[in-house]
Design a protein around this motif. Structure first.
Motif, mmCIF file in Angstrom:
data_model
loop_
_atom_site.group_PDB
_atom_site.id
_atom_site.type_symbol
_atom_site.label_atom_id
_atom_site.label_comp_id
_atom_site.label_asym_id
_atom_site.label_seq_id
_atom_site.Cartn_x
_atom_site.Cartn_y
_atom_site.Cartn_z
ATOM 1 N N GLY A 72 -31.698 46.134 8.800
ATOM 2 C CA GLY A 72 -32.722 46.004 9.817
ATOM 3 C C GLY A 72 -32.542 44.794 10.723
ATOM 4 O O GLY A 72 -33.150 44.710 11.780
ATOM 5 N N LEU A 73 -31.702 43.844 10.334
ATOM 6 C CA LEU A 73 -31.454 42.668 11.162
ATOM 7 C C LEU A 73 -29.973 42.461 11.476
ATOM 8 O O LEU A 73 -29.635 41.653 12.325
ATOM 9 N N TYR A 74 -29.107 43.210 10.821
ATOM 10 C CA TYR A 74 -27.680 42.946 10.978
ATOM 11 C C TYR A 74 -27.176 43.252 12.388
ATOM 12 O O TYR A 74 -26.154 42.720 12.803
ATOM 13 N N LEU A 75 -27.906 44.057 13.158
ATOM 14 C CA LEU A 75 -27.515 44.326 14.538
ATOM 15 C C LEU A 75 -28.221 43.425 15.551
ATOM 16 O O LEU A 75 -27.957 43.509 16.747
ATOM 17 N N THR A 76 -29.126 42.564 15.096
ATOM 18 C CA THR A 76 -29.821 41.658 16.005
ATOM 19 C C THR A 76 -28.797 40.762 16.696
ATOM 20 O O THR A 76 -28.010 40.092 16.033
ATOM 21 N N PRO A 77 -28.786 40.747 18.022
ATOM 22 C CA PRO A 77 -27.806 39.904 18.702
ATOM 23 C C PRO A 77 -28.097 38.424 18.518
ATOM 24 O O PRO A 77 -29.262 38.007 18.479
ATOM 25 N N VAL A 78 -27.024 37.650 18.390
ATOM 26 C CA VAL A 78 -27.133 36.210 18.172
ATOM 27 C C VAL A 78 -26.204 35.493 19.155
ATOM 28 O O VAL A 78 -25.011 35.792 19.233
ATOM 29 N N LEU A 79 -26.789 34.550 19.880
ATOM 30 C CA LEU A 79 -26.046 33.668 20.774
ATOM 31 C C LEU A 79 -26.069 32.279 20.161
ATOM 32 O O LEU A 79 -27.138 31.747 19.878
ATOM 33 N N MET A 80 -24.909 31.710 19.931
ATOM 34 C CA MET A 80 -24.826 30.329 19.467
ATOM 35 C C MET A 80 -24.896 29.439 20.701
ATOM 36 O O MET A 80 -24.152 29.655 21.667
ATOM 37 N N LEU A 81 -25.790 28.460 20.683
ATOM 38 C CA LEU A 81 -25.937 27.494 21.773
ATOM 39 C C LEU A 81 -25.914 26.113 21.135
ATOM 40 O O LEU A 81 -26.880 25.697 20.503
ATOM 41 N N THR A 82 -24.789 25.413 21.270
ATOM 42 C CA THR A 82 -24.589 24.201 20.500
ATOM 43 C C THR A 82 -23.697 23.206 21.233
ATOM 44 O O THR A 82 -22.926 23.601 22.106
ATOM 45 N N ALA A 83 -23.818 21.958 20.876
ATOM 46 C CA ALA A 83 -22.956 20.924 21.441
ATOM 47 C C ALA A 83 -21.588 20.915 20.779
ATOM 48 O O ALA A 83 -20.664 20.267 21.260
ATOM 49 N N LYS A 84 -21.461 21.624 19.687
ATOM 50 C CA LYS A 84 -20.203 21.638 18.934
ATOM 51 C C LYS A 84 -19.291 22.731 19.471
ATOM 52 O O LYS A 84 -19.464 23.896 19.168
ATOM 53 N N GLY A 85 -18.325 22.320 20.292
ATOM 54 C CA GLY A 85 -17.346 23.246 20.832
ATOM 55 C C GLY A 85 -16.083 23.198 20.008
ATOM 56 O O GLY A 85 -16.078 22.766 18.866
ATOM 57 N N GLY A 86 -15.021 23.626 20.592
ATOM 58 C CA GLY A 86 -13.737 23.637 19.901
ATOM 59 C C GLY A 86 -13.439 25.010 19.338
ATOM 60 O O GLY A 86 -14.329 25.729 18.896
ATOM 61 N N GLU A 87 -12.165 25.335 19.357
ATOM 62 C CA GLU A 87 -11.716 26.654 18.950
ATOM 63 C C GLU A 87 -12.121 27.009 17.515
ATOM 64 O O GLU A 87 -12.568 28.118 17.241
ATOM 65 N N ALA A 88 -11.991 26.068 16.590
ATOM 66 C CA ALA A 88 -12.317 26.347 15.183
ATOM 67 C C ALA A 88 -13.801 26.659 15.011
ATOM 68 O O ALA A 88 -14.163 27.585 14.277
ATOM 69 N N MET A 89 -14.661 25.898 15.688
ATOM 70 C CA MET A 89 -16.107 26.127 15.589
ATOM 71 C C MET A 89 -16.481 27.484 16.185
ATOM 72 O O MET A 89 -17.287 28.227 15.613
ATOM 73 N N ILE A 90 -15.900 27.783 17.335
ATOM 74 C CA ILE A 90 -16.190 29.063 17.989
ATOM 75 C C ILE A 90 -15.683 30.212 17.130
ATOM 76 O O ILE A 90 -16.399 31.194 16.907
ATOM 77 N N ASP A 91 -14.462 30.096 16.624
ATOM 78 C CA ASP A 91 -13.896 31.149 15.760
ATOM 79 C C ASP A 91 -14.749 31.374 14.524
ATOM 80 O O ASP A 91 -14.963 32.520 14.111
ATOM 81 N N GLU A 92 -15.246 30.295 13.923
ATOM 82 C CA GLU A 92 -16.086 30.428 12.729
ATOM 83 C C GLU A 92 -17.355 31.219 13.050
ATOM 84 O O GLU A 92 -17.723 32.138 12.315
ATOM 85 N N ALA A 93 -18.018 30.861 14.144
ATOM 86 C CA ALA A 93 -19.260 31.545 14.505
ATOM 87 C C ALA A 93 -19.019 33.002 14.896
ATOM 88 O O ALA A 93 -19.761 33.895 14.476
ATOM 89 N N MET A 94 -17.986 33.241 15.669
ATOM 90 C CA MET A 94 -17.695 34.614 16.079
ATOM 91 C C MET A 94 -17.281 35.447 14.866
ATOM 92 O O MET A 94 -17.667 36.604 14.747
ATOM 93 N N GLY A 95 -16.540 34.852 13.957
ATOM 94 C CA GLY A 95 -16.158 35.534 12.729
ATOM 95 C C GLY A 95 -17.344 35.851 11.832
ATOM 96 O O GLY A 95 -17.338 36.828 11.089
ATOM 97 N N ALA A 96 -18.382 35.025 11.910
ATOM 98 C CA ALA A 96 -19.600 35.255 11.125
ATOM 99 C C ALA A 96 -20.509 36.296 11.778
ATOM 100 O O ALA A 96 -21.490 36.718 11.173
ATOM 101 N N GLY A 97 -20.181 36.680 13.014
ATOM 102 C CA GLY A 97 -20.952 37.746 13.646
ATOM 103 C C GLY A 97 -21.707 37.370 14.894
ATOM 104 O O GLY A 97 -22.523 38.158 15.386
#
Length: 128
Positions: A72-97
């Motif tokens: 019931g929530l797994y399709l809820t869209p999520v936008l990460m809005l954070t001061a923490k950039g960098g490829e590893a941080m972005i990859d982690e969040a995108m990999g988590a969904g």
């Protein structure tokens, strides 16, 4: 118009995002604690969740991971809005969904554009 929950522990940033998205026609609630946010998201089932990474209680990526496991929530869209950039941080969040990732500081117009795009993409996904 979408119902949005924004999870942010910086009060000024929370107010700014709330104002920008409200001016764009959305209803935005701001929550400043990760654990409380997760419980509220599970109860309210918003149209979109915007998450900061570093939060008291549950971290943003932990909230995202937990949401993706809930029926019931797994399709809820999520936008990460954070001061923490960098490829590893972005990859982690995108990999988590995460559906998108925007780094602070941001232009208000870019935030509105990204929110609208994530919401639009989610409508297409749910229609499939």
């Amino acid at each position: 118009m979408a119902r949005i929950i924004y999870v942010e522990d910086d009060e000024l940033v929370g107010e700014l995002v709330q104002q920008v998205l409200s001016d764009a026609g959305h209803i935005v609630g701001v929550i400043n604690h990760g654990t409380l946010a997760f419980e509220t998201i599970a109860f309210k089932k918003p149209d979109l969740v915007i998450l900061d990474r570093g939060l008291p209680g549950m971290q943003g990526v932990d909230i995202l991971t937990a949401l993706r496991r809930l029926p019931g929530l797994y399709l809820t869209p999520v936008l990460m809005l954070t001061a923490k950039g960098g490829e590893a941080m972005i990859d982690e969040a995108m990999g988590a969904g995460a559906n998108d990732y925007l780094v602070k500081p941001f232009e208000p117009e870019e935030l509105v554009r990204r929110v609208e795009q994530v919401l639009k993409n989610n409508l297409f996904r749910r229609a499939e």
